[in-house]
Structure formats: C-alpha cells, structure tokens
Design a protein around this motif. Structure first.
Motif, PDB file in Angstrom:
ATOM      1  N   ILE A 101      -7.318  -5.296  11.413  1.00 38.65           N
ATOM      2  CA  ILE A 101      -6.200  -4.810  12.238  1.00 38.65           C
ATOM      3  C   ILE A 101      -6.658  -4.663  13.688  1.00 38.65           C
ATOM      4  CG2 ILE A 101      -4.675  -2.825  12.675  1.00 38.65           C
ATOM      5  CD1 ILE A 101      -4.619  -2.409   9.579  1.00 38.65           C
ATOM      6  N   HIS A 122      -7.869   1.075  -3.830  1.00 34.82           N
ATOM      7  CA  HIS A 122      -7.854   0.139  -2.696  1.00 34.82           C
ATOM      8  C   HIS A 122      -7.667   0.973  -1.433  1.00 34.82           C
ATOM      9  CE1 HIS A 122      -7.179  -3.139  -0.019  1.00 34.82           C
ATOM     10  NE2 HIS A 122      -6.009  -2.629   0.333  1.00 34.82           N
ATOM     11  N   ARG A 173     -14.014  -9.934  -0.277  1.00 38.93           N
ATOM     12  CA  ARG A 173     -14.731  -9.497   0.929  1.00 38.93           C
ATOM     13  C   ARG A 173     -16.191  -9.163   0.577  1.00 38.93           C
ATOM     14  NH1 ARG A 173      -9.779  -5.482   2.759  1.00 38.93           N
ATOM     15  NH2 ARG A 173      -8.753  -6.930   4.196  1.00 38.93           N
ATOM     16  N   ASN A 217       0.801  -1.240   0.000  1.00 41.62           N
ATOM     17  CA  ASN A 217       0.000   0.000   0.000  1.00 41.62           C
ATOM     18  C   ASN A 217       0.824   1.276   0.000  1.00 41.62           C
ATOM     19  OD1 ASN A 217      -2.690  -0.888  -0.042  1.00 41.62           O
ATOM     20  ND2 ASN A 217      -2.500  -1.614   2.074  1.00 41.62           N
ATOM     21  N   SER A 220      -4.455  -7.860   7.514  1.00 46.02           N
ATOM     22  CA  SER A 220      -4.816  -9.084   6.782  1.00 46.02           C
ATOM     23  C   SER A 220      -3.589  -9.663   6.106  1.00 46.02           C
ATOM     24  CB  SER A 220      -5.833  -8.751   5.688  1.00 46.02           C
ATOM     25  OG  SER A 220      -6.955  -8.129   6.235  1.00 46.02           O
ATOM     26  N   GLY A 275     -10.218  -3.812   6.129  1.00 43.02           N
ATOM     27  CA  GLY A 275      -8.792  -3.894   6.471  1.00 43.02           C
ATOM     28  C   GLY A 275      -8.559  -3.358   7.875  1.00 43.02           C
TER      29      GLY A 275
END
Ligand SMILES: NC(=O)C1=CN([C@@H]2O[C@H](COP(=O)(O)OP(=O)(O)OC[C@H]3O[C@@H](n4cnc5c(N)ncnc54)[C@H](O)[C@@H]3O)[C@@H](O)[C@H]2O)C=CC1
Ligand SMILES: O=C([O-])CC(=O)C(=O)O
Length: 329
Positions: free
Chosen positions: A232, A188, A163, A132, A239, A228
C-alpha cells in the motif's frame, strides 16, 4: 468438452482484485483447462456499470471456456447454483474507523451473503473469503449458513504463503519450486506466523539452511506479515494482482489437490488441532485431495512457534468475541 459449466460467483467484481481475477478464472486457470465456467458477478448497485464494462472486456477476450456472465446486485441471484463462491467485496477501513466499526460494517455484507449461499448455492459449494478481515468475515458468513457444511467456508492466507515462499527463496538463493511444507498459521493480519521449521528446501530442513533465528524473528516474519502495508505504501493501493493470483491458487489447490509430500496454507475452521479453539477460522498446514482438505496432523511445535501461533489465535478469538457481541454470529 463440453462439460456442464461450473458456476463461479465473485463478489466485489468491479474492484481492483476483481479486475485481476475474472480474466484468470475465465481463461481456465481457476478450475483447469477442461472446465467451462459461468461467472456470476455481484456488486453494489452504483458499481454495476463498472462490472458491465468488465464483462464487455471478458466478452472481447473470446475465452473458449467462458459459458456466460451474469451481473447482479442481489446476493440471492448471484449465489444461485454457485459451485465456487469468491467473497472479495468488503468494506475497507477508512480514517477514524475502529476495528469494531469495521467488523460491524462487514457483518452487513457477509451475513446476508452467507444466508444467500445457504439458501441458493449448489450442494457442493466451496467458499473462499478474501475481503478483510478475511478470517472473521468467513466466520460471519459461515454462521449465517447453517445448512452448508461448516468446512466449506475458508479464508485466504495463500497470499501470505506465496509471499513467504518468495522471501525464503531469495534469502537462501533457491527457487520457490524447491521449497515445500511452508506454513502460515493464524490470522490474515500482522499477527500471522509464517513457519519455516517444517519446511524443506531441496529436501533439507529450511530452518537449518537459513540457520539464522535473528533473521527469522526480525526480518522474515515481519516482512511477510506486514507485506500488505508495504505494498500500500509503495503502490498507493493494496495488493490486487498478487491477491487475485493467490485466490486462483487457493481454489485450484482445493479442487485439484496438493502435490505428494507437500502441503499449502488455508484458513479453515479449526477442529481443535494444535490447540486452536474449535470453530475459529485459522490458517493451518493442509493437504487437499478429491476436492477436500485435511489439516496436517502431528507436527511438533517448538517454543518459538508456539508463542507466535498463540498470539495470532488470541487475536482471532478476540475478533470472534467482538462479532458475537455484535450479534453477527
Ligand atoms: N486475504 C487477503 O490476502 C487479501 C485481502 N484483500 C482484501 O480484499 C478486499 C477487496 O480488495 P480490492 O478489490 O482491492 O478492493 P476494492 O475497493 O477495489 O473493491 C471492492 C469492491 O467490492 C464492492 N463491494 C462492496 N460491498 C459489496 C457488497 N455488499 N456486495 C458486493 N460487492 C461489494 C465494491 O463496490 C468494490 O467494487 C479488501 O477487503 C481487501 O482488504 C486484499 C488483498 C489481500
Ligand atoms: O493489507 C491489506 O489491506 C491488503 C491485504 O490484506 C494484503 O495485502 O495482505
């Protein structure tokens, strides 16, 4: 068998996604059960020993399709002859770090890796960026690789797609295998837009089956987009196995094709489709065949979807401006 091994380069190989990913690749799940693979693992120097440990475990699995493992901290070596490049290693955001700082830190990783891909990868290289901010990291790598066809650089939204499949299946009491034509649009990030308006559940329009726009707006979309962060919060770490699984799905689909009448979600360079500015690496509905992908054309975008696609694409444009200002593209 034996076919020539396919070279698969994985960066960040000693990280948590790497640990979940490498065994899947070596077992044949990335490219298929008739394709031997040679793994090229790239890590930073202090993590080479951990990567060696993972390589020892890979040896201990005695995978029949694993033709060899090379470990290096030099991108020029790691990407030499790469047919598939999985760019997982990235600089995570730490406390007090602004988005610009993160983009700059990742520029230091993805620019040299893009150049190494440009100079050393195989002619047929396919690149998936997982690290990311994945879409913009892919843009940075792509810009550093002018000799590689631009469309070979993709970023991962398949985890978001998976998901969304699960959430929709749960809500409608269906099985994920009955759902087709779901789409993740955009970045994303928390602005991504999971779109069920063109999806089908057992042949019926998914939005009609759900018949609850409030659930879509207030539960489905935020649950998928913020999953996500929820992982966490629950796990104390981001993930990893599900991300590795999605990376396997992304490449497998790219190489082996989408099922007749279905599509998947991939972040790919925009050709201007659906009003997404050309060149942005944005998630679209795509079909794949013969190792290539095409953006699905001609979908009608309703008002609900338009606003959400535009918001995510705006964020991508801002990220592109930021990396441009930093001289990274
Ligand atoms: N696109 C997606 O859907 C998802 C993306 N991610 C992202 O994937 C990335 C990796 O996640 P984890 O494996 O959990 O992180 P991690 O921190 O466990 O592992 C990252 C690894 O990358 C390595 N690394 C750092 N700089 C490198 C460089 N220049 N070259 C090679 N290796 C380098 C580190 O040494 C570390 O071993 C993160 O950026 C994370 O945010 C995670 C989940 C989903
Ligand atoms: O949110 C994160 O940091 C990891 C990630 O990209 C995800 O799980 O989708």
């Amino acid at each position: 068998m034996p076919r020539t091994p396919v070279n698969v380069t994985v960066t960040g190989a000693a990280g948590q996604i790497g640990y979940a990913l490498l065994f899947r690749i070596a077992s044949g799940q990335l490219l298929g059960q008739d394709t031997p693979v040679r793994l090229r693992l790239l890590e930073i120097t202090p993590a080479l020993s951990a990567a060696e440990g993972t390589a020892m475990e890979l040896d201990d699995c005695a995978f029949p399709l694993l033709a060899g493992i090379d470990i290096t901290d030099d991108p020029n070596v790691a990407f030499d002859g790469a047919n598939v490049a999985l760019l997982v290693g990235a600089r995570p955001r730490t406390k007090g770090m602004e988005r610009g700082d993160l983009l700059e830190a990742n520029g230091g990783i993805f620019k040299p890796q893009g150049k190494a891909i440009n100079d050393h990868a195989a002619d047929d290289v396919k690149v998936l960026v997982v690290g990311n901010p994945a879409n913009t990291n892919a843009l940075i790598a792509q810009a550093a690789a002018p000799d590689v066809p631009a469309e070979r650089f993709t970023a991962m939204t398949r985890l978001d797609h998976n998901r969304a499949l699960s959430q929709l299946a749960k809500k409608t009491g269906s099985s994920v295998s009955e759902i087709r034509r779901l789409t993740i649009w955009g970045n994303h990030s928390a602005t991504q837009y999971p779109d069920v308006f063109h999806a089908e559940i057992a042949g019926r329009n998914a939005a009609e089956v759900v018949d609850d726009e409030k659930w879509l707006a207030d539960e489905f979309i935020p649950t998928v987009a913020k999953r996500g962060a929820a992982i966490i919060e629950a796990r104390g770490a981001s993930s990893a196995a599900s991300a590795a699984n999605a990376a396997v799905d992304h490449v497998f689909t790219w190489v082996n094709g989408t099922a007749e009448g279905d599509w998947t979600s991939m972040a790919v360079p925009s050709d201007g489709s659906y009003g997404v500015p050309e060149g942005l690496i944005s998630s679209f509905p795509v079909t794949t065949a013969d190792g290539s992908y095409s953006i699905v054309q001609g979908l009608e975008i309703n008002e609900f979807s338009r606003a959400r696609i535009d918001a995510s694409v705006k964020e991508l444009s801002e990220e592109r401006e930021a990396v441009r200002a930093l001289g990274l593209i």
